[in-house]
Design a protein around this motif. Structure first.
Motif, PDB file in Angstrom:
ATOM      1  N   VAL A 276       0.860  -1.188   0.000  1.00 55.75           N
ATOM      2  CA  VAL A 276       0.000   0.000   0.000  1.00 55.75           C
ATOM      3  C   VAL A 276       0.890   1.229   0.000  1.00 55.75           C
ATOM      4  O   VAL A 276       1.779   1.367   0.842  1.00 55.75           O
ATOM      5  CB  VAL A 276      -0.901   0.038   1.251  1.00 55.75           C
ATOM      6  N   LYS A 277       0.647   2.121  -0.978  1.00 57.19           N
ATOM      7  CA  LYS A 277       1.509   3.309  -0.997  1.00 57.19           C
ATOM      8  C   LYS A 277       0.849   4.449  -0.256  1.00 57.19           C
ATOM      9  O   LYS A 277      -0.377   4.590  -0.255  1.00 57.19           O
ATOM     10  CB  LYS A 277       1.901   3.698  -2.419  1.00 57.19           C
ATOM     11  N   LEU A 278       1.694   5.208   0.356  1.00 61.72           N
ATOM     12  CA  LEU A 278       1.235   6.349   1.146  1.00 61.72           C
ATOM     13  C   LEU A 278       1.994   7.533   0.594  1.00 61.72           C
ATOM     14  O   LEU A 278       3.210   7.617   0.749  1.00 61.72           O
ATOM     15  CB  LEU A 278       1.612   6.073   2.602  1.00 61.72           C
ATOM     16  N   LYS A 279       1.278   8.388  -0.127  1.00 63.66           N
ATOM     17  CA  LYS A 279       1.992   9.555  -0.662  1.00 63.66           C
ATOM     18  C   LYS A 279       1.599  10.754   0.177  1.00 63.66           C
ATOM     19  O   LYS A 279       1.844  10.765   1.368  1.00 63.66           O
ATOM     20  CB  LYS A 279       1.697   9.737  -2.139  1.00 63.66           C
ATOM     21  N   ARG A 280       0.921  11.723  -0.456  1.00 68.50           N
ATOM     22  CA  ARG A 280       0.508  12.840   0.377  1.00 68.50           C
ATOM     23  C   ARG A 280      -0.911  12.602   0.835  1.00 68.50           C
ATOM     24  O   ARG A 280      -1.562  11.669   0.439  1.00 68.50           O
ATOM     25  CB  ARG A 280       0.630  14.150  -0.400  1.00 68.50           C
TER      26      ARG A 280
ATOM     27  N   TRP B  11       4.360  12.651 -19.238  1.00 66.46           N
ATOM     28  CA  TRP B  11       3.841  11.645 -20.176  1.00 66.46           C
ATOM     29  C   TRP B  11       4.265  10.320 -19.598  1.00 66.46           C
ATOM     30  O   TRP B  11       5.450  10.105 -19.374  1.00 66.46           O
ATOM     31  CB  TRP B  11       4.471  11.835 -21.561  1.00 66.46           C
ATOM     32  N   ARG B  12       3.333   9.432 -19.364  1.00 65.45           N
ATOM     33  CA  ARG B  12       3.731   8.149 -18.777  1.00 65.45           C
ATOM     34  C   ARG B  12       4.047   7.149 -19.879  1.00 65.45           C
ATOM     35  O   ARG B  12       3.349   6.150 -20.060  1.00 65.45           O
ATOM     36  CB  ARG B  12       2.645   7.624 -17.829  1.00 65.45           C
ATOM     37  N   ASP B  13       5.114   7.455 -20.621  1.00 68.73           N
ATOM     38  CA  ASP B  13       5.487   6.564 -21.718  1.00 68.73           C
ATOM     39  C   ASP B  13       5.946   5.208 -21.202  1.00 68.73           C
ATOM     40  O   ASP B  13       6.086   4.264 -21.963  1.00 68.73           O
ATOM     41  CB  ASP B  13       6.587   7.204 -22.572  1.00 68.73           C
TER      42      ASP B  13
HETATM   43  N1  LIG Z   1      10.591   0.504  -1.826  1.00 64.79           N
HETATM   44  C1  LIG Z   1       9.795   0.355  -2.882  1.00 64.79           C
HETATM   45  N2  LIG Z   1       9.062  -0.766  -3.038  1.00 64.79           N
HETATM   46  C2  LIG Z   1       8.247  -0.928  -4.100  1.00 64.79           C
HETATM   47  N3  LIG Z   1       8.112  -0.012  -5.071  1.00 64.79           N
HETATM   48  C3  LIG Z   1       8.820   1.131  -4.969  1.00 64.79           C
HETATM   49  C4  LIG Z   1       9.693   1.362  -3.886  1.00 64.79           C
HETATM   50  N4  LIG Z   1      10.265   2.577  -4.059  1.00 64.79           N
HETATM   51  C5  LIG Z   1       9.782   3.079  -5.188  1.00 64.79           C
HETATM   52  N5  LIG Z   1       8.903   2.232  -5.765  1.00 64.79           N
HETATM   53  C6  LIG Z   1       8.146   2.509  -6.990  1.00 64.79           C
HETATM   54  O1  LIG Z   1       6.815   2.726  -6.612  1.00 64.79           O
HETATM   55  C7  LIG Z   1       5.930   2.002  -7.417  1.00 64.79           C
HETATM   56  C8  LIG Z   1       4.809   1.457  -6.541  1.00 64.79           C
HETATM   57  O2  LIG Z   1       3.648   2.130  -6.832  1.00 64.79           O
HETATM   58  P1  LIG Z   1       2.645   1.516  -7.876  1.00 64.79           P
HETATM   59  O3  LIG Z   1       2.639   0.060  -7.742  1.00 64.79           O
HETATM   60  O4  LIG Z   1       1.370   2.203  -7.699  1.00 64.79           O
HETATM   61  O5  LIG Z   1       3.332   1.850  -9.253  1.00 64.79           O
HETATM   62  P2  LIG Z   1       2.962   3.000 -10.248  1.00 64.79           P
HETATM   63  O6  LIG Z   1       1.629   2.715 -10.831  1.00 64.79           O
HETATM   64  O7  LIG Z   1       4.120   3.142 -11.163  1.00 64.79           O
HETATM   65  O8  LIG Z   1       2.804   4.235  -9.291  1.00 64.79           O
HETATM   66  P3  LIG Z   1       3.521   5.582  -9.213  1.00 64.79           P
HETATM   67  O9  LIG Z   1       3.156   6.288 -10.469  1.00 64.79           O
HETATM   68  O10 LIG Z   1       2.901   6.144  -7.976  1.00 64.79           O
HETATM   69  O11 LIG Z   1       4.980   5.300  -9.070  1.00 64.79           O
HETATM   70  C9  LIG Z   1       6.724   0.869  -8.016  1.00 64.79           C
HETATM   71  O12 LIG Z   1       6.286   0.552  -9.303  1.00 64.79           O
HETATM   72  C10 LIG Z   1       8.153   1.392  -8.002  1.00 64.79           C
HETATM   73  O13 LIG Z   1       8.483   1.968  -9.255  1.00 64.79           O
END
Ligand SMILES: Nc1ncnc2c1ncn2[C@@H]1O[C@H](COP(=O)(O)OP(=O)(O)OP(=O)(O)O)[C@@H](O)[C@H]1O
Length: 585
Positions: free
Chosen positions: A423-427, A558-560
C-alpha cells in the motif's frame, strides 16, 4: 495455415463493436490455428513477432515500406505514398495497389512464412540491411493477397492497432482450451510470471490449464511487476495491513527488474518489461559485481543522485538517462543509484511464494551493497506515530512517501497484481485529490479561439481490467504547455480511429477517437458522480452515474513507461472516491 485466415480475423476484429464479439472472433481464430502455430498467431494479433522483453523490433520506416509496396505493385514509391496520404493508411494503399494486379499471380501466404520472414526482416542489421529488409518485404508482398498486404504493411510499420488487449486474447484461449472464460485467472497468472503470451498459448493448447499451472518464474523471463494500492492515512494503512507492516521509502525513479541468467548475461527491464540495460551500463557493471547468486531476479528503483552531497535528484533527471543518445556522457552527467527492494528468484529457486521478511532476508544476503548500490530503507512499524515519523523522514530524504508492505506469512510476491499486500502512502488527499492518476487518452476535442486548429482537450479514461475496457472519466484541457499542445497531434496520429474503439466506453462524444495507447498523468480536485461519464458506472449508489474528475490538470508527465492497461483502474478511482467521502463524512 494461410495468412489470409488471420487477415480475415483482423478485418472482423477491426469491425467488432463489443468486447464479447471480439473474444468470440479471437476464439474462432484460435480454433482454426494448428497448435504449433498458435504462439505465432497470438503474437501476430498484437502486431508482434516476439514478446516485448525479447527486444525484437520489426519497426520498418513508412518510406521503406512504401518503396516495397511500390516495387511489389509495379508503381513508384511516390504513387504508394500518395495512396497512403489519400487513404490515411499505407496498409489500405497497399491493398488497393496490389488489388490492381492480376490475381492469378498472388497465391497468398502461409503464416509460418510470414512469421519467419518478419523475423528475418527484424534481424537484418548493419551495412546493406535496409536493402535486405526491402527485398524480403517485396518478396512477401509479391505473393500476398490484397487483404494480406493490408495487414502485412500495418504489421511491419507498427500500425496494426486491432485494439485487442492481452486480457481478451487470454479470454479467447480460455474459451477454446481451458473449458471457458472462467479459467482466465489461471492463464493470467502464468502470463504474469513469464510475460510470454506465446508460451502460455502453446502450454494451454498442449496440456490444458493443469500444464499452465506448472509455468514457473525463471531468470530471463521478466515477471510482471507487483503493484501497490493506495490509502490516505497511516491509520488506514496499519488497519488494512493487520496492525503492522514493513514501511519502505518510495523512491521517485524508474523501476527496474534485473535478471542474470545462467550464461552470465545481465539484462535490465523497465516496468513495461522493455530492455534497458543498454541505457545503464554503469548500473549493469555495478550489479554484476555485487550480486552473489549466479542466476537471479532482483527489483529496485533507479534514482539520479548528486555524488557530491549524496542527495537524491528528481525523477526528470533519471528519465534523461533514458531519452538521451550519448549513453556514456549521460552516465557521467547523471550518475544513478539503485535501491533494491525485492528478490524474486535465486539459483533455481522461485522466491515469489516466500513472505516479505524471508524475501528481504534473501535480498540482503544476495547483494553486496556499497556506494550507489543500496537496499531500500525499510522499517517494521507497529503504530501510527512510527509510520508518520518515517513518512516525514522519507519526504525529507527526497522520496515520494512510503510503500507499506504486508509482513503476513501469506503475503508473497503477486506478479502483475495491484493487491492490498503493498500500500503506498503519498501525500494526504483527505481534502483534495493530490495523488496523481495515470489515464489513457481515448479521444480529443478540437480547440477554439487560441487553440483553433489543434486539440483543445483530451478525453481520458481509466482501465477496467475485469472487462478489459477503458471507461471515460474526464475531459482535460489544462496544464498543457504550448509545446505539449503542438506535439499532441504527432503523438496521437498513429492511434486515430474512425469510430469509437470497441474497448472504449464513453458517455461523452469526441471529435476524434483514439485507440488507447497514450497514458498521461493528471491531478484533480476531486472525484464526483456524473451522468456523463462511465468510469465505475453501476458501482455507485446512483446506478446511472459514473465517476468524473473535477478540475483535472495535466502534470506535464507523459507516462510513456505505462501501457494503457497500466492506467489507473476504475476500482482505484472508486476507492479514492470512497476514501474522500469517508474523510469528509
Ligand atoms: N521501496 C519500494 N518498493 C516498491 N516499489 C517502490 C519502492 N520505491 C519506489 N517504488 C516505486 O513505486 C511504485 C509502486 O507504486 P505503484 O505500484 O502504484 O506503481 P505505479 O503505478 O508506477 O505508481 P507511481 O506512479 O505512484 O509510481 C513501483 O512501481 C516502483 O516503481
Amino acid at each position: 495455415m494461410r495468412y489470409e485466415t488471420v487477415a480475415e480475423a483482423y478485418r472482423d476484429l477491426e469491425q467488432a463493436t463489443g468486447r464479447l464479439a471480439m473474444i468470440d472472433r479471437i476464439a474462432g481464430l484460435i480454433e482454426q490455428t494448428p497448435v504449433e502455430l498458435l504462439p505465432a498467431v497470438v503474437l501476430l494479433c498484437q502486431g508482434k513477432i516476439a514478446p516485448d522483453f525479447a527486444g525484437v523490433d520489426i519497426g520498418l520506416a513508412e518510406r521503406l515500406a512504401a518503396r516495397a509496396v511500390g516495387t511489389a505493385a509495379g508503381v513508384t514509391q511516390d504513387r504508394a505514398l500518395a495512396g497512403a496520404r489519400e487513404t490515411g493508411d499505407l496498409g489500405l494503399a497497399a491493398e488497393r495497389l496490389l488489388g490492381e494486379r492480376d490475381l492469378v499471380d498472388t497465391p497468398g501466404l502461409q503464416v509460418s512464412v510470414v512469421f519467419d520472414t518478419l523475423h528475418e526482416i527484424a534481424a537484418a542489421a548493419g551495412a546493406g540491411s535496409q536493402g535486405r529488409k526491402l527485398e524480403l518485404l517485396v518478396a512477401l508482398l509479391g505473393r500476398a493477397t490484397p487483404l494480406e498486404a493490408r495487414y502485412l504493411v500495418r504489421t511491419v510499420t507498427g500500425n496494426l492497432r486491432l485494439g485487442i488487449g492481452t486480457a481478451t486474447i487470454l479470454d479467447g484461449l480460455a474459451q477454446v482450451y481451458a473449458g471457458g472464460r472462467k479459467a482466465r485467472p489461471v492463464l493470467e497468472r502464468a502470463f504474469n510470471i513469464c510475460s510470454d503470451l506465446g508460451l502460455v498459448a502453446a502450454t494451454v493448447a498442449e496440456g490444458g490449464p493443469e500444464a499452465v499451472q506448472q509455468i514457473r518464474v525463471r531468470a530471463g523471463n521478466p515477471v510482471r511487476p507487483m503493484l501497490a494500492q493506495r490509502l490516505s492515512s497511516p491509520a488506514e494503512v496499519l488497519a488494512k495491513l493487520g496492525g503492522s507492516c514493513a514501511a519502505e521509502y518510495k523512491y521517485d525513479g524508474i523501476r527496474v527488474q534485473a535478471h542474470r541468467t545462467a550464461d552470465g548475461t545481465l539484462e535490465l527491464y523497465t516496468r513495461g518489461l522493455e530492455r534497458m540495460a543498454w541505457q545503464f551500463p554503469d548500473l549493469v557493471q555495478m550489479l554484476d559485481a555485487a550480486l552473489r547468486p549466479a542466476e537471479v531476479i532482483l527489483e529496485g528503483e533507479v534514482v539520479a543522485f548528486d555524488p557530491a552531497s549524496g542527495d537524491l535528484r528528481p525523477f526528470q533527471e533519471v528519465m534523461y538517462r533514458r531519452r538521451t543518445h550519448g549513453i556514456a556522457e549521460a552516465a557521467a552527467q547523471v550518475p544513478v543509484s539503485l535501491f533494491c527492494f525485492d528478490l524474486l528468484y535465486a539459483d533455481g529457486e522461485d522466491l515469489t511464494h516466500l513472505d516479505y521478511p524471508q524475501r528481504r532476508q534473501r535480498l540482503t544476503a544476495a547483494v553486496e551493497t556499497s556506494g550507489p548500490l543500496r537496499l531500500a530503507t525499510a522499517e517494521v512499524v507497529t503504530d501510527v506515530a512510527g509510520l508518520d515519523a518515517l513518512f516525514e523522514q522519507a519526504v525529507a530524504d527526497g522520496c515520494e512517501g512510503l510503500v507499506c508492505k504486508s509482513i503476513a506469512p501469506t503475503a508473497g510476491y503477486q506478479a502483475g497484481a495491484r493487491g492490498w499486500t503493498w500500500v503506498k502512502l503519498k501525500r494526504d488527499y483527505r481534502t483534495e485529490l493530490t495523488d496523481t492518476l495515470d489515464l489513457a487518452v481515448v479521444g480529443a476535442l478540437y480547440g477554439r479561439g487560441r487553440r483553433a486548429g489543434m486539440y483543445g482537450a483530451l478525453l481520458l479514461a481509466a482501465y477496467d481490467p475485469d472487462n478489459d475496457v477503458f471507461q471515460a472519466v474526464s475531459k482535460c484541457g489544462t496544464g498543457f504547455s504550448d509545446a505539449d499542445l503542438a506535439g499532441l497531434p504527432g503523438r496521437l496520429a498513429p492511434l486515430i480511429r474512425d469510430e469509437r474503439p470497441a474497448r472504449v466506453d464513453s458517455g461523452r462524444d469526441a471529435d476524434v477517437w483514439f485507440e488507447p495507447g497514450l497514458v498521461i498523468e493528471v491531478v484533480a480536485a476531486e472525484l464526483t458522480p456524473s451522468p456523463h461519464y462511465t468510469a465505475a458506472r453501476g458501482k455507485l449508489p446512483d446506478e446511472d452515474a459514473g465517476l468524473a474528475l473535477r478540475f483535472p490538470r495535466f502534470t506535464g508527465r507523459w507516462r510513456d513507461d505505462k501501457t494503457p492497461e497500466d492506467a489507473t483502474t476504475t476500482d482505484e478511482l472508486l476507492q479514492l472516491y470512497q476514501a474522500a467521502r469517508r474523510a469528509t463524512a
